[in-house]
Scaffold this motif. Structure first.
Motif, PDB file in Angstrom:
ATOM      1  N   SER A 111       0.802  -1.222   0.000  1.00 34.83           N
ATOM      2  CA  SER A 111       0.000   0.000   0.000  1.00 34.83           C
ATOM      3  C   SER A 111       0.836   1.275   0.000  1.00 34.83           C
ATOM      4  O   SER A 111       0.290   2.378   0.061  1.00 34.83           O
ATOM      5  CB  SER A 111      -0.942   0.021   1.215  1.00 34.83           C
ATOM      6  OG  SER A 111      -0.205   0.131   2.424  1.00 34.83           O
ATOM      7  N   ASN A 156      -1.279   2.030   4.366  1.00 37.75           N
ATOM      8  CA  ASN A 156      -2.551   1.618   4.959  1.00 37.75           C
ATOM      9  C   ASN A 156      -2.328   0.286   5.669  1.00 37.75           C
ATOM     10  O   ASN A 156      -2.108  -0.744   5.033  1.00 37.75           O
ATOM     11  CB  ASN A 156      -3.619   1.484   3.873  1.00 37.75           C
ATOM     12  CG  ASN A 156      -4.988   1.199   4.455  1.00 37.75           C
ATOM     13  OD1 ASN A 156      -5.191   0.187   5.109  1.00 37.75           O
ATOM     14  ND2 ASN A 156      -5.925   2.097   4.209  1.00 37.75           N
ATOM     15  N   ALA A 199      -4.822  -2.656   4.957  1.00 44.46           N
ATOM     16  CA  ALA A 199      -4.580  -3.313   3.664  1.00 44.46           C
ATOM     17  C   ALA A 199      -3.400  -4.274   3.771  1.00 44.46           C
ATOM     18  O   ALA A 199      -3.450  -5.407   3.272  1.00 44.46           O
ATOM     19  CB  ALA A 199      -4.312  -2.267   2.583  1.00 44.46           C
ATOM     20  N   PHE A 213      -4.521   9.281  -2.986  1.00 40.70           N
ATOM     21  CA  PHE A 213      -4.469   8.051  -3.771  1.00 40.70           C
ATOM     22  C   PHE A 213      -4.848   8.302  -5.230  1.00 40.70           C
ATOM     23  O   PHE A 213      -4.142   7.859  -6.152  1.00 40.70           O
ATOM     24  CB  PHE A 213      -5.379   6.980  -3.172  1.00 40.70           C
ATOM     25  CG  PHE A 213      -5.577   5.807  -4.091  1.00 40.70           C
ATOM     26  CD1 PHE A 213      -4.596   4.820  -4.186  1.00 40.70           C
ATOM     27  CD2 PHE A 213      -6.710   5.698  -4.869  1.00 40.70           C
ATOM     28  CE1 PHE A 213      -4.763   3.749  -5.051  1.00 40.70           C
ATOM     29  CE2 PHE A 213      -6.881   4.632  -5.741  1.00 40.70           C
ATOM     30  CZ  PHE A 213      -5.902   3.657  -5.824  1.00 40.70           C
ATOM     31  N   ASN A 214      -5.968   9.000  -5.441  1.00 43.27           N
ATOM     32  CA  ASN A 214      -6.420   9.243  -6.813  1.00 43.27           C
ATOM     33  C   ASN A 214      -5.372   9.986  -7.629  1.00 43.27           C
ATOM     34  O   ASN A 214      -5.129   9.667  -8.796  1.00 43.27           O
ATOM     35  CB  ASN A 214      -7.736  10.034  -6.820  1.00 43.27           C
ATOM     36  CG  ASN A 214      -8.934   9.131  -6.629  1.00 43.27           C
ATOM     37  OD1 ASN A 214      -8.807   7.916  -6.688  1.00 43.27           O
ATOM     38  ND2 ASN A 214     -10.081   9.718  -6.396  1.00 43.27           N
ATOM     39  N   TYR A 221      -3.003  -2.788  -3.608  1.00 43.53           N
ATOM     40  CA  TYR A 221      -3.802  -1.863  -2.809  1.00 43.53           C
ATOM     41  C   TYR A 221      -4.975  -1.323  -3.618  1.00 43.53           C
ATOM     42  O   TYR A 221      -6.055  -1.069  -3.071  1.00 43.53           O
ATOM     43  CB  TYR A 221      -2.925  -0.706  -2.311  1.00 43.53           C
ATOM     44  CG  TYR A 221      -3.671   0.314  -1.489  1.00 43.53           C
ATOM     45  CD1 TYR A 221      -4.306  -0.039  -0.309  1.00 43.53           C
ATOM     46  CD2 TYR A 221      -3.748   1.649  -1.905  1.00 43.53           C
ATOM     47  CE1 TYR A 221      -4.999   0.889   0.444  1.00 43.53           C
ATOM     48  CE2 TYR A 221      -4.436   2.589  -1.156  1.00 43.53           C
ATOM     49  CZ  TYR A 221      -5.057   2.201   0.022  1.00 43.53           C
ATOM     50  OH  TYR A 221      -5.753   3.132   0.764  1.00 43.53           O
ATOM     51  N   TYR A 271      -7.465  -3.927  -3.272  1.00 44.79           N
ATOM     52  CA  TYR A 271      -8.014  -3.835  -1.909  1.00 44.79           C
ATOM     53  C   TYR A 271      -9.131  -2.797  -1.849  1.00 44.79           C
ATOM     54  O   TYR A 271     -10.181  -3.026  -1.235  1.00 44.79           O
ATOM     55  CB  TYR A 271      -6.894  -3.476  -0.941  1.00 44.79           C
ATOM     56  CG  TYR A 271      -7.346  -2.997   0.430  1.00 44.79           C
ATOM     57  CD1 TYR A 271      -7.646  -3.899   1.446  1.00 44.79           C
ATOM     58  CD2 TYR A 271      -7.471  -1.633   0.698  1.00 44.79           C
ATOM     59  CE1 TYR A 271      -8.055  -3.458   2.705  1.00 44.79           C
ATOM     60  CE2 TYR A 271      -7.872  -1.182   1.951  1.00 44.79           C
ATOM     61  CZ  TYR A 271      -8.172  -2.095   2.947  1.00 44.79           C
ATOM     62  OH  TYR A 271      -8.583  -1.646   4.190  1.00 44.79           O
ATOM     63  N   LYS A 272      -8.919  -1.658  -2.503  1.00 44.88           N
ATOM     64  CA  LYS A 272      -9.944  -0.614  -2.505  1.00 44.88           C
ATOM     65  C   LYS A 272     -11.199  -1.077  -3.249  1.00 44.88           C
ATOM     66  O   LYS A 272     -12.321  -0.711  -2.881  1.00 44.88           O
ATOM     67  CB  LYS A 272      -9.382   0.670  -3.133  1.00 44.88           C
ATOM     68  CG  LYS A 272      -8.352   1.373  -2.256  1.00 44.88           C
ATOM     69  CD  LYS A 272      -7.781   2.621  -2.909  1.00 44.88           C
ATOM     70  CE  LYS A 272      -8.757   3.779  -2.914  1.00 44.88           C
ATOM     71  NZ  LYS A 272      -9.050   4.299  -1.565  1.00 44.88           N
ATOM     72  N   LYS A 306     -13.096  -3.206  -0.820  1.00 45.25           N
ATOM     73  CA  LYS A 306     -13.807  -2.376   0.155  1.00 45.25           C
ATOM     74  C   LYS A 306     -15.102  -1.818  -0.441  1.00 45.25           C
ATOM     75  O   LYS A 306     -16.114  -1.696   0.252  1.00 45.25           O
ATOM     76  CB  LYS A 306     -12.904  -1.230   0.614  1.00 45.25           C
ATOM     77  CG  LYS A 306     -11.690  -1.659   1.409  1.00 45.25           C
ATOM     78  CD  LYS A 306     -12.056  -2.140   2.795  1.00 45.25           C
ATOM     79  CE  LYS A 306     -12.478  -0.986   3.674  1.00 45.25           C
ATOM     80  NZ  LYS A 306     -12.822  -1.456   5.043  1.00 45.25           N
ATOM     81  N   ILE A 357     -12.439   1.866  -9.713  1.00 42.68           N
ATOM     82  CA  ILE A 357     -11.567   2.831  -9.045  1.00 42.68           C
ATOM     83  C   ILE A 357     -11.634   4.178  -9.753  1.00 42.68           C
ATOM     84  O   ILE A 357     -11.733   5.227  -9.126  1.00 42.68           O
ATOM     85  CB  ILE A 357     -10.112   2.320  -9.021  1.00 42.68           C
ATOM     86  CG1 ILE A 357     -10.015   1.018  -8.209  1.00 42.68           C
ATOM     87  CG2 ILE A 357      -9.170   3.372  -8.436  1.00 42.68           C
ATOM     88  CD1 ILE A 357     -10.375   1.156  -6.757  1.00 42.68           C
TER      89      ILE A 357
END
Length: 375
Positions: free
Chosen positions: A4, A15, A18, A177-178, A221, A224-225, A228, A348
Motif C-alpha cells: 500500500s 494503509n 490493507a 491516492f487518486n 492496494y 483492496y480498494k 472495500k 476505481i
C-alpha cells in the motif's frame, strides 16, 4: 514488500489494514468449524475468523515488514522529497500484545531519517497502546479529528501550522491516492490507432492494465480498494446476510489476476472462462458444467469501455439460471448519462464527459459533424 506504500512530494502513505488483509488471507481450516454451520452462516464465520479483509488486528508480520522497508522509505523520501509519512490505522481495532517496543523502534528509525510521522484514524481502543509506543519521543502532539485521535511525531518540533490546518491537509489526504494512481495510470496508456476487437470503435489511448500490474508497486492496494467498495455495498451486504452464494467470474487474463486477489481478500470462489468475445466460440456443455444455477456472480474485468463483452457475459450467466449482480473494473467509461444496463458497476476510476484525466476518447468513422452535439 509493502503493497500500500505510495508517495508524492508532500506525503508518503501506508494503509495498515490493507497490509494486514493480504497477510491474513490464509486458508480457512474447515476442520475446526462445524461444516453445517459454515454452510448456513458463512458470512458471520468469516467476520469472526478475522481473515482477509475481515481482519482487524495488526500483527507482528506487518510491523516487521515496515521495519524491513525503512531504508526503502528513506530512499523514496530522498528521491521524492516528501517530509511526512502517514500511517493509517483505519479498520484496525487491536494490536498484537507486546508490540509496543517494536512499534516504538520503527517510529524512532523513521524519525532518525528526518521523516515526520502522522498516525491517522487511531480509535480509542488503540490510544493506550500507541501512547505506550511513543514514550520518549519528545516532539509530539495529538489532536482529535472526527472523533478519532491523530498523532504528530517529529524529529524536531511539531509545527503549529500543521495542527491548525490538519482538516485542510486531511482533504488532501483523501485525494492523495487518486492523484498518484492517475499519474501512474497515465504512464501505462499507449497511443492507439487500431479499432477494438470487442467493439468496432477507436479509442484515443489503450489503457494497458497488464503494464499497470507489472509496474505499479501498490497495484494490490488498488484491488483492496475495490474489495472495500464491494463489501460496503448494500446489495452485497443483503445477499451475504441471507447467506446467498456469490462467486467471482472472469474471462480475461488481466481480469483473472484481479479476481485472484479479490478472492484472497473476500474468500469468494472464482469461475474463469478463457476469452468470451466476438472471436470465440462458446460451447454450451462447457458452460453447463461451470455456471451454477441459483448463484450470484460478480464479473471481474480490467477496463469497461462500451460494455459489449460484459453484456454478453451477463446474458450467458442469466441464461444458465444464475444471476449477474455486478461488474468490477479498474476503469469504467460512463459513455451515456442514463445507462439502461441495471448491473451495478464498481470501479476505481470512472471516466465521463466532465472527468477524463486520461484523455480517453471514443470515436468511429461516422463521427458527428463538427459543432453539433447530442443534448
Amino acid at each position: 514488500m509493502l503493497i500500500s506504500f505510495f508517495c508524492t512530494k508532500e506525503f508518503a502513505y501506508i494503509n495498515l489494514h490493507a497490509e494486514q488483509s493480504f497477510r491474513s488471507a490464509e486458508f480457512l481450516n474447515l476442520n475446526d468449524i462445524n461444516r453445517e454451520e459454515y454452510k448456513n452462516n458463512k458470512h458471520n464465520i468469516l467476520k469472526k475468523s478475522e481473515l482477509g479483509i475481515y481482519c482487524n488486528v495488526l500483527k507482528v508480520d506487518v510491523i516487521k515488514e515496515i521495519e524491513d522497508n525503512i531504508e526503502y522509505i528513506a530512499a523514496s523520501s530522498l528521491q521524492n522529497k516528501f517530509p511526512t509519512i502517514i500511517l493509517d490505522f483505519n479498520e484496525i481495532t487491536l494490536i498484537q500484545p507486546n508490540m509496543e517496543n517494536k512499534l516504538q523502534l520503527i517510529f524512532n528509525k523513521i524519525l532518525e531519517r528526518k521523516i515526520e510521522i502522522i498516525i491517522l484514524n487511531a480509535n480509542k481502543k488503540l490510544n493506550t497502546f500507541i501512547n505506550e509506543s511513543i514514550k520518549g519521543i519528545q516532539s509530539l502532539d495529538t489532536t482529535d479529528y472526527k472523533g478519532e485521535s491523530v498523532y504528530f511525531l517529529s524529529y524536531d518540533k511539531v509545527s503549529k501550522t500543521k495542527l491548525e490546518n490538519f482538516e485542510a491537509e486531511n482533504c488532501i489526504i483523501s485525494e492523495l491516492f487518486n492523484k498518484v494512481f492517475i499519474d501512474e495510470l497515465k504512464k501505462c496508456c499507449d497511443e492507439n490507432t487500431e479499432s477494438l476487437d470487442s467493439s468496432p470503435i477507436y479509442t484515443s489511448v489503450y489503457i494497458n492494465i497488464k503494464k499497470c500490474i507489472e509496474t505499479i508497486s501498490f497495484f494490490p492496494y488498488v484491488v483492496y480498494k475495490l474489495a472495500k467498495l464491494i463489501i460496503s455495498d448494500k446489495l452485497f451486504i443483503d445477499k451475504i446476510e441471507k447467506n446467498e452464494e456469490i462467486k467471482l467470474f472472469c474471462h480475461t487474463l488481466n481480469g483473472s489476476y484481479i479476481a485472484s486477489l479479490l478472492s484472497k481478500l473476500l474468500y469468494m470462489d472464482v469461475t474463469f472462462f478463457d476469452h468470451i468475445g466476438p472471436r470465440n466460440k462458446i460451447i454450451r456443455s462447457f458452460f453447463n458444467r461451470n455456471i451454477k444455477s441459483n448463484t450470484s456472480y460478480i464479473v471481474v474485468v480490467d477496463v469497461i469501455c462500451l460494455g459489449s463483452e460484459l453484456r454478453a457475459v451477463n446474458t450467458l450467466i442469466d441464461f444458465l439460471g444464475a444471476k449477474s449482480i455486478g461488474a468490477i473494473s479498474i476503469v469504467n467509461c460512463k459513455t451515456v448519462k442514463n445507462l439502461k444496463d441495471k448491473i451495478k458497476r464498481y470501479s476505481i476510476i470512472e471516466l465521463e464527459k466532465t472527468y477524463n484525466p486520461l484523455e480517453y476518447y471514443i470515436s468511429t468513422d461516422l463521427e458527428l459533424e463538427r459543432g453539433k452535439k447530442y443534448e
